[in-house]
Every structure is written in C-alpha cells, then in structure tokens.
Write an enzyme that holds these catalytic residues in place. Structure first.
Site, PDB file in Angstrom:
ATOM      1  N   THR A 122       0.984  -1.171   0.067  1.00  0.00           N
ATOM      2  CA  THR A 122      -0.071   0.164   0.139  1.00  0.00           C
ATOM      3  C   THR A 122       0.721   1.179  -0.101  1.00  0.00           C
ATOM      4  O   THR A 122       1.620   1.352   1.127  1.00  0.00           O
ATOM      5  CB  THR A 122      -0.839   0.024   1.282  1.00  0.00           C
ATOM      6  N   GLU A 147      -3.609  -4.367  -2.982  1.00  0.00           N
ATOM      7  CA  GLU A 147      -3.958  -5.601  -2.510  1.00  0.00           C
ATOM      8  C   GLU A 147      -5.077  -5.350  -1.287  1.00  0.00           C
ATOM      9  O   GLU A 147      -4.891  -4.505  -0.634  1.00  0.00           O
ATOM     10  CB  GLU A 147      -2.845  -6.605  -2.006  1.00  0.00           C
ATOM     11  N   ARG A 150      -8.180  -9.689   3.215  1.00  0.00           N
ATOM     12  CA  ARG A 150      -8.372  -9.688   4.532  1.00  0.00           C
ATOM     13  C   ARG A 150      -7.456 -10.712   5.154  1.00  0.00           C
ATOM     14  O   ARG A 150      -7.396 -11.881   4.988  1.00  0.00           O
ATOM     15  CB  ARG A 150      -9.862  -9.548   5.123  1.00  0.00           C
ATOM     16  N   GLU A 151      -6.635 -10.348   6.312  1.00  0.00           N
ATOM     17  CA  GLU A 151      -5.838 -11.415   6.981  1.00  0.00           C
ATOM     18  C   GLU A 151      -6.904 -12.470   7.697  1.00  0.00           C
ATOM     19  O   GLU A 151      -8.127 -11.974   8.098  1.00  0.00           O
ATOM     20  CB  GLU A 151      -5.217 -10.790   8.254  1.00  0.00           C
ATOM     21  N   LYS A 200      -6.953   2.319  -2.827  1.00  0.00           N
ATOM     22  CA  LYS A 200      -6.675   1.298  -1.998  1.00  0.00           C
ATOM     23  C   LYS A 200      -6.714   2.131  -0.485  1.00  0.00           C
ATOM     24  O   LYS A 200      -7.498   1.697   0.544  1.00  0.00           O
ATOM     25  CB  LYS A 200      -5.314   0.692  -1.845  1.00  0.00           C
ATOM     26  N   GLY A 253      -8.268  -1.824  14.677  1.00  0.00           N
ATOM     27  CA  GLY A 253      -6.549  -1.955  14.881  1.00  0.00           C
ATOM     28  C   GLY A 253      -6.202  -2.690  13.751  1.00  0.00           C
ATOM     29  O   GLY A 253      -6.693  -2.773  12.555  1.00  0.00           O
ATOM     30  N   CYS A 256      -2.891  -2.785   8.921  1.00  0.00           N
ATOM     31  CA  CYS A 256      -3.188  -1.732   7.811  1.00  0.00           C
ATOM     32  C   CYS A 256      -4.065  -0.439   8.297  1.00  0.00           C
ATOM     33  O   CYS A 256      -3.763   0.938   8.094  1.00  0.00           O
ATOM     34  CB  CYS A 256      -3.991  -2.372   6.957  1.00  0.00           C
ATOM     35  N   LYS A 317      -7.638  -9.549  15.247  1.00  0.00           N
ATOM     36  CA  LYS A 317      -9.041  -9.983  14.927  1.00  0.00           C
ATOM     37  C   LYS A 317      -8.749 -11.696  14.751  1.00  0.00           C
ATOM     38  O   LYS A 317      -7.648 -11.930  15.136  1.00  0.00           O
ATOM     39  CB  LYS A 317      -9.436  -9.502  13.495  1.00  0.00           C
ATOM     40  N   ARG A 324      -0.067  -6.849  15.185  1.00  0.00           N
ATOM     41  CA  ARG A 324       0.290  -5.306  15.025  1.00  0.00           C
ATOM     42  C   ARG A 324      -0.852  -4.466  15.354  1.00  0.00           C
ATOM     43  O   ARG A 324      -1.971  -4.828  14.851  1.00  0.00           O
ATOM     44  CB  ARG A 324       0.772  -5.259  13.620  1.00  0.00           C
TER      45      ARG A 324
END
Ligand SMILES: NC(=O)c1ccc[n+]([C@@H]2O[C@H](COP(=O)([O-])OP(=O)(O)OC[C@H]3O[C@@H](n4cnc5c(N)ncnc54)[C@H](O)[C@@H]3O)[C@@H](O)[C@H]2O)c1
Length: 427
Positions: A122, A147, A150-151, A200, A253, A256, A317, A324
């Site tokens: 990003t 990109e 989502r994690e 983005k 949080g 990103c 999450k 992070r």
C-alpha cells in the site's frame, strides 16, 4: 504462464506467491529473514492463514514455487516483480517508503529488459513515479496493483477478490498484469496510477470510518438504552448501508487500518485538503479504547490497581496470528498503566514478542487465564470463545464479571449463570 518474483514474504507477499503459483505461474519469493526462507522452503507456513499450507506444499511439490534469501536472487528470470514489502507509518503519519525504495534499488541492475515491476504494497499517490526513479530503467514498466485481502481469509480473498485494480500509464503493461489473473473471477479495472493508489487508501479509510461510526452509535445506544446489535441489524438490511463492517468492538486496529487512515489524512493534507472527517474517525477510535478499558475498571469496582484482569484474545482479529496494532494490546496497555495485572489466552499466541514490552502472562488455557481474576475481558472475536464452559469460567474468576468487547457471547446464557455482564452498545 509467467515467471513472477515476489519481494517480501509477509502476509501479502506469501499469499501473492502461493496463489500465483496455484494459478499455474512460476514463482520465486524472496525475503531478508533467513528463518522465514528456511521454513517456507520446507513447506511450513510462517503465518496463520486458512488454506495456506496446502497451496504452499502443492507449489513446492510441483516445482512452481521457490523461496530465496534476498531480492537480488529472485528477479533475474522474472517477467513480473511484485513488491510486497512493508510501508509502515512514518514519524509524520505518512507512509515510510524506505523498504520500497531499497528493494527497487537492489533489483534495478538485475532486471530483464521489459520486466513489469508492480507495487502491491500500500503506497501513497506518486509511488509509481518514485519506484521508476529508484529503478532508473526506461525499459522497465512500473504498475500499481493494490491488494485488498483480509487477514484470516487472505487466500480466499486473493483467489476470489471483489475486484482487481491496476493503475498504469502504460496500457500494454496493465494488460500483461491483468493476464496474470486469468482464472480469478473478478471485475478488473484499469486506471491511472494515482487513482489506483487512492482506491486502496480510500477503501481502508472508509472501512475504518464505518467501524468508528458504529462504535459511536454503540455509545449512543448505551446512553439511550438501545441495543446496538438490533440497531446494526436494522441498519444493515438497507442495501445502501449493508451489514458488513457494522459490528461494534473495543476499537479497530491491525497492520493496515491505523497506518492507512493516517496516511490518507496526510496525503490529503499535503495536497491542500483538510480531511476533518478522518480526524474524527481516529479520535472516536481512541475514545473507544478508553471507553473499553474504563468498562473493565468499572466492572472491577472502580479501581484496578493490584487486581488481575483475564483477557481472552490478543490478535487484532480472529483467524490471524497478527498482533500489529491490536485493540486488545492497546486496552491491555491502558490497564497495565492503571496498575492492573493481566493474564491472557489466545488460540494463536503462545507469548508476546519482547519488543512490545508488555508485562502479560500468556497462558495456554482459557480457564487458567481466568484463575483469580477480577474480570474477564473478551477482546478478540475467536469463535471458540462462544463455546467455552461458563461454569468453569465462573469458578475460576474471583468474581463472575465479563466485559464482552465484541458482543460475542450469548448474553442471556452469561446472565443466567449469575455473571455481571457488559457488552458494547448494550447493557
Ligand atoms: N497485511 C494485510 O492485511 C495487508 C493487506 C493489504 C495490503 N497490505 C500492504 O502490503 C504491504 C506488506 O504488508 P504485510 O502485512 O505483508 O507486511 P509484512 O511485514 O507481513 O511482510 C513484509 C515482508 O517483507 C520483507 N522485506 C522487507 N524488506 C525486504 C527486502 N528488501 N527484500 C525482501 N524482503 C523484504 C520482510 O522481512 C517481511 O517478511 C504493506 O504495504 C501493507 O500495507 C497489507
């Protein structure tokens, strides 16, 4: 099929590498951390991501995926080079472009004539130019291909994205990048680099706005006696609003949203626009951390010094091991500052990295974390927390009190077992 080099094998680079190899391309992934390269070469995932291990092992077995140390060792045969290195927040809120520039300079002399270098990290508006300058190669095109994964569902998101965006002034380079995604069913959009880069940041800033909005609505619900779960359900039926990203929580949080929202603010500021709305979004988030920490203190009787708080959930999450800018850690930091002791459990975390400098005992068992604690705080929405034995939890706690920071638990079941319960946006 194309030969692709991926520089950086973190959440984005590793996902990009294994997914392109799954689509049939020849992929070489590079990183600067030897341990990552060794583990990945053995087929061991270095991040927790559903479906990753199968694709990683298949790519290695079929010879379409390799891992090498150092970007310079990955690019010599590549037709496409994806830059997936970090762009952390710099001191003034803008994205720190050091990793991108270093990687570009490192690979510049080694690229084949006609290679396309692609920013998947990003990066702010103007970064395509910045990479062009760092490369100093007029025979190499630079393209933006942000990109949106989502994690926690990265593999699925890469292979089934809502859209693929390519930003390029060079149409033929854009079409070559588009061809890499054959087999990926998604709308494909070609635009200029500045628009791709803005898409983005604007997308992440909008999602952060939605979360801050719903957390502010939750605060109103608490004040007027409404139930935010019903409020968002009623709102989400409206197709113009939609139900995604309308779940209240302890604050948002992750790796990103915080940095990208601040970077968007900075991009706007540098261009002469004062993005006041985003300032409010960040303020509401900070307030939400404080409100959540305050609720835990209230549940503990108004003062937390010397008391123990049990925390379920450390990751930012569910479904990831990424810590992070985790809201849970931010709230823990505030509790520790008030003199609390914290014992925690998270299904994906065995210990906190030393550089976080947080004095937290991480236990391998959710009930052990509750032992003798004044309050249990649920701060990450891991599904398994819903099914844990509340009677065992009550027995372990010093007093049966729960702060449900994700409105995850079955409130009536919790109340039936004699707990004092507080959620977000509901009593
Ligand atoms: N994590 C996400 O959910 C997500 C989603 C979309 C976009 N992004 C963006 O993608 C970029 C990467 O994010 P991430 O979460 O994958 O980061 P990450 O920190 O997980 O991974 C980056 C990797 O790059 C490696 N690296 C750094 N310099 C290198 C170099 N010169 N050569 C080779 N490897 C190098 C690091 O060792 C690390 O493994 C960022 O710009 C981020 O904003 C992230």
């Amino acid at each position: 099929m194309a030969s692709i080099a991926v520089i950086g094998t973190g959440y984005v680079g590793l996902t990009t590498g294994v997914c392109f190899s799954h689509l049939g391309h020849d992929v070489v992934c590079a990183d600067v951390v030897p341990e990552k390269i060794e583990r990945l070469s053995r087929g061991e995932p270095t991040i927790l991501e559903r479906g990753l291990e199968d694709l990683l092992r298949a790519g290695l077995k079929e010879g379409r995926l390799r891992f090498v140390l150092g970007a310079a060792n990955a690019v010599a045969d590549a037709e496409f080079v994806y830059l997936c290195v970090p762009t952390p927040q710099g001191a003034d809120g803008s994205a720190d472009m050091r990793y991108i520039e270093d990687a570009a300079r490192e690979i510049a002399p080694l690229l084949r004539d006609g290679t396309v270098v692609i920013n998947k990290s990003t990066v702010p508006v103007g970064s395509t130019r910045l990479v062009e300058r760092a490369l100093g190669r007029s025979d190499v095109s630079v393209v933006s291909n942000p990109e949106f994964l989502r994690e926690g569902s990265a593999i699925n998101d890469f292979l089934h994205p809502d859209r693929v965006v390519v930003g390029s002034a060079d149409q033929s380079a854009a079409i070559r990048v588009a061809s890499l995604y054959i087999g990926v069913p998604a709308p494909f959009m070609v635009t200029d680099p500045a628009s791709a880069e803005t898409i983005k940041y604007a997308s992440n800033a909008f999602l952060a706005t939605k979360l801050s909005f719903v957390n502010a609505v939750a605060a109103v619900c608490e004040a007027v006696g409404a139930d935010v779960n019903d409020v968002v359900l009623g709102m989400g039926y409206d197709k113009r609003i939609g139900s995604e990203f309308l779940r209240p929580g302890p604050g948002w949080g992750g790796s990103c949203f915080p940095k990208d929202t601040r970077a968007m603010l900075r991009i706007a500021q540098d261009a002469g626009y004062d993005f006041n709305l985003l300032k409010g979004v960040l303020t509401v988030n900070d307030e939400q951390f404080e409100r959540t920490a305050g609720k835990i203190v209230d549940l503990a009787g108004g003062a937390i010094e010397g008391q123990t708080v049990a925390v379920w959930g450390l990751t930012f999450k569910a479904g990831t091991d990424d810590l992070r800018e985790s809201p849970s850690l931010e709230i823990i930091r505030r509790l520790l500052a008030r003199g609390a002791r914290v014992r925690a459990f998270d299904p994906a975390v065995t210990a906190l990295p030393a550089d976080l400098d947080l004095d937290v005992e991480v236990l391998p068992d959710p009930y052990a974390a509750c032992e003798g604690a004044a309050v249990l705080a649920v701060l990450t929405e891991w599904d398994e927390f819903k099914w844990l034995d509340l009677d065992k939890v009550a027995d372990a706690l010093a007093a049966p009190r729960i702060l449900d920071g994700r409105n995850l638990l079955d409130r009536s079941a919790v109340l039936r077992r004699g707990f004092t319960y507080r959620g977000i946006g509901r009593s």
